[in-house]
Scaffold this active site. Structure first.
Site, mmCIF file in Angstrom:
data_model
loop_
_atom_site.group_PDB
_atom_site.id
_atom_site.type_symbol
_atom_site.label_atom_id
_atom_site.label_comp_id
_atom_site.label_asym_id
_atom_site.label_seq_id
_atom_site.Cartn_x
_atom_site.Cartn_y
_atom_site.Cartn_z
ATOM 1 N N HIS A 133 1.178 -1.590 0.030
ATOM 2 C CA HIS A 133 -0.144 -0.399 0.233
ATOM 3 C C HIS A 133 0.932 1.151 -0.127
ATOM 4 C CE1 HIS A 133 -3.844 2.395 0.854
ATOM 5 N NE2 HIS A 133 -3.283 3.537 1.395
ATOM 6 N N LEU B 205 -10.592 -2.823 3.223
ATOM 7 C CA LEU B 205 -9.855 -3.011 2.143
ATOM 8 C C LEU B 205 -8.448 -1.639 2.855
ATOM 9 C CD1 LEU B 205 -9.213 -1.470 -0.743
ATOM 10 C CD2 LEU B 205 -10.506 0.502 -0.262
ATOM 11 N N ASP B 206 -7.507 -2.406 2.209
ATOM 12 C CA ASP B 206 -6.033 -1.970 3.295
ATOM 13 C C ASP B 206 -6.829 -1.157 4.534
ATOM 14 O OD1 ASP B 206 -5.634 -1.098 0.824
ATOM 15 O OD2 ASP B 206 -6.463 0.845 1.316
ATOM 16 N N GLU B 207 -6.917 -2.408 5.547
ATOM 17 C CA GLU B 207 -7.421 -2.604 6.582
ATOM 18 C C GLU B 207 -7.046 -4.058 7.573
ATOM 19 O OE1 GLU B 207 -7.970 -0.331 9.144
ATOM 20 O OE2 GLU B 207 -8.207 0.822 8.238
#
Lengths: 277, 277, 277, 277
Positions: free
Chosen positions: C185, C220-222
């Site tokens: 990311h 998402l992105d977690e």
């Protein structure tokens, strides 16, 4: 058109005024300007990026007239640097540079690679870069480097990059390509002296290892330093692990140093560098 | 009650099983466990934090019985370390430690400060810590350190911290307090040899400077390294600037090393350390 | 033969003793051992490297018998991980992984690369790795990822690496390959939300930018973070410069994360990771 | 006599020439010169250190005449900055600043400390710095900050440093001391929003935590960033450990930011900073 002007001379009052006066009268647009005075040595360094319509030789003359006699002046279009890379067996720095070359990511153009082993020929040719195999066996260091120098004559290069070229350069070679050879050294400096520095680092139980990129001069590993960095290590890593980690930092340090040099940001100040980052 | 068990011995099969067996049968609750085997030297290191109701001498005996003969075993309540600090003129490491002591922020208790100058007396006394002034003038190194040793006898300390104590310790002093003296060295190692390392660093044109904290042994600056770190520098900084920046990194490196030692995380493995962070 | 044993279960007294007892009775040689207890969640994690002559299923049964019911147990020969890489247009992470694959430098084997553009086909094929072009145009996200899933079925892979795959994964895809997808990311987390984070970073005038590698979950992105790092920046760098620098840190962070995962050092602890470095 | 000249204005051709012309004709010796053009906003920044015999108002007029109308011009002797520090309960940043003040190590002079608790009074007074206790209980935010503003009127200060002052400033207060208030924020930015960021960081399982020092503007935590840094963390550290580590990085980041500001190296460029390091 973008130009880069680099000036080195003994310091005296009014240099910035005089230089900026010339640039102003010519109608150039100064986009970035950096100066530094090494007060201990009374050296003045100036780097200017400007745009405009420039007659290079004419401008050089005008500047030469207002500068001290010892002034060294470089003026040219902002340009991509041509580079020849020398290698031995290790690929890590070469790989990194070939990839950056392939994708035009660092202001350079790799003209060719010269190796004293054939090991890295395939890798080099994958990227359509010529590879010259110059074995060092059964000939003297002088003869070997003479052969390399002959190959170099075919290329119009700006810099020679030693990307883990593990042979000591002869004074003749160094002299011939003064201020044009950049090396990556497997240690910060001062360093463990002699062979196998990562083994020595392991035996000493250090908690970090590093690398140094520098211009090559006659004094082995003693040229002007461009960039250094380190990586932390611990007791659980053996000498082989350290060597592996060392490659990561070597690769990074060489790339950072080359970015600086290829963007004309590095000046040589006797045994040191002045860098306008 | 929280205990810390630290074991060093020659490695052999089943050590973890045997040790954890004893702890399990005693009904202790293991909260953290770290092991390391130095395969080159065949040394085994283990550190265990456990809670429970422990009869220290009894447990030590039980463990001694199942361990190799060369085993060194430390077992005690998790405790705050008592410390005497030796200084010369520079305050930066001492200040940092006095503040941390004042606010109970590092697992230690400063019993007193000993200095060969009176310069840091006021600072020390601000924090209600006794200061002993032991001038080194007109007496031999041996006499001077004998006087310091006498003062140390009055204190029940775990460690001696050299917080910029700029005098070389005598072999007698080092021997007497083996593995109990921690130093902060103004460089990474290997280092510029001799006086004024920051001046040398400046003259060499390095792009980073560092510091090293280590246990003191007979070999000057050659004891087991605990922690190292660096700070980046550039051409615009003179030797004085480097010295100033060096103090920042020295202060930080010493504090990090002491945190590790005072939390019983550091083992000495001949001329190296094993650290369970 | 070298084996890696990884155990996750609810914590209880005596786990280390019980596990090491089994390994001792089988006569194995424990070479490295790491444990961690997440006290907040009462989760126990253990990773053991041992050598010996091991009947895997038999040993698994013995261990299962002495462990809590919720225990998850992985036991296998230390092995190279098989990997499929998904990309979009940017080469920097892929290049780095292809080079490391070519020289067997990271404990992995790249089986193939799948891209929604053809841009990186040549690069991939230079290294004799198959490239599958799966365009995303004119089909739904579900269809596109269904096609990718079909290609993946042909490969016996351990992990899917998103090396700048710039498309949001469907919940089906994520669920199907749970804990097997690793992403890079372009930010540390928490992050600038939305498109063009480097432009946002520039507009905010930050003094550092970073990257995060994490397992992919539905959020998402977690997903659980594996590795993060930063690079310092300054006012003179525009959004494009930041994006360029960002690529350097992305490449590095992904490689570091993969080294950890491919050496079985990373455990997933709900939305976090436990890593035995 | 050493002077610092700082100029901000809209960019136009020839600025460096015109400015250096004035300085040259006055016979000053330029020792360091930095310029930057924010091309997106067309802002020009210049900082010059020069020595000589300067009539400040006269020189200002001469420069004003040749500069664009929007030019902001600061010209003064290189001087130590006078500072008032605001605190709440945490000592770590204050301690660090009091020590640096005591030993004249950072180009500043602490005039006084104002706290909404009495906790840090003793510490402050140890160093002979006046402490003003201004409790915030039972009064409105406006009243509280009005009281602080009244105390500030007694001091001729250059900057207000919020050294962990944990109260939101009113728009009036911020407006009154525009560009004079420097804060240390317990996170890099963007950040976990709301209370207890270290708890949030722990719950998210981040692998690094950071801090940001910035000028205070009306937008909470949104002023121009001066300095940021991070520290790596891992799974074994709980929220309390992170908070403790966070203090180390906060202390360091604030000190680095203040060094830059107090040496006149920081320009405010709308919501960003331009820094000549």
């Amino acid at each position: 058109m973008k130009y880069i002007l680099r000036i080195t001379c003994s310091d005296q009052k009014g240099l910035i005024y005089k230089i900026s006066n010339v640039l102003f009268e010519e109608g150039f647009n100064v986009e970035r300007n950096d100066e530094f005075v090494d007060a201990e040595k009374n050296h003045f360094f100036m780097r200017t990026e400007f745009s405009g319509d420039c007659k290079v030789e004419e401008l050089k003359n005008k500047l030469q007239n207002i500068l001290p006699e010892d002034a060294k002046l470089e003026l040219s279009l902002k340009k991509v640097k041509n580079v020849v890379i020398l290698v031995t067996k290790e690929h890590h720095c070469l790989s990194d540079l070939l990839i950056r070359n392939e994708f035009n990511e660092m202001n350079f153009n790799v003209l060719s690679v010269i190796g004293n082993y054939e090991l890295l020929k395939d890798l080099t040719q994958k990227f359509n870069v010529p590879f010259h195999y110059v074995p060092a066996e059964n000939i003297s260091r002088e003869e070997h480097q003479q052969k390399i120098a002959e190959i170099l004559e075919n290329y119009d290069f700006d810099y020679i990059v030693l990307a883990k070229f593990m042979r000591i350069l002869t004074p003749e070679f160094v002299k011939k390509f003064k201020h044009k050879i950049i090396n990556i050294h497997h240690s910060f400096l001062p360093a463990f002296i002699g062979a196998n520095p990562y083994k020595q680092a392991h035996e000493r139980g250090v908690k970090m290892i590093g690398a140094t990129s520098h211009f090559v001069t006659d004094d082995l590993d003693e040229g002007p330093i461009i960039y250094q960095d380190i990586i932390k290590v611990n007791h659980s890593q053996n000498a082989k692990d350290l060597a592996k980690l060392g490659k990561e930092v070597e690769k990074k340090v060489l790339a950072e140093a080359l970015k600086l040099v290829f963007n004309d940001k590095v000046f040589i100040d006797e045994n040191k560098t002045v860098i306008f980052e």
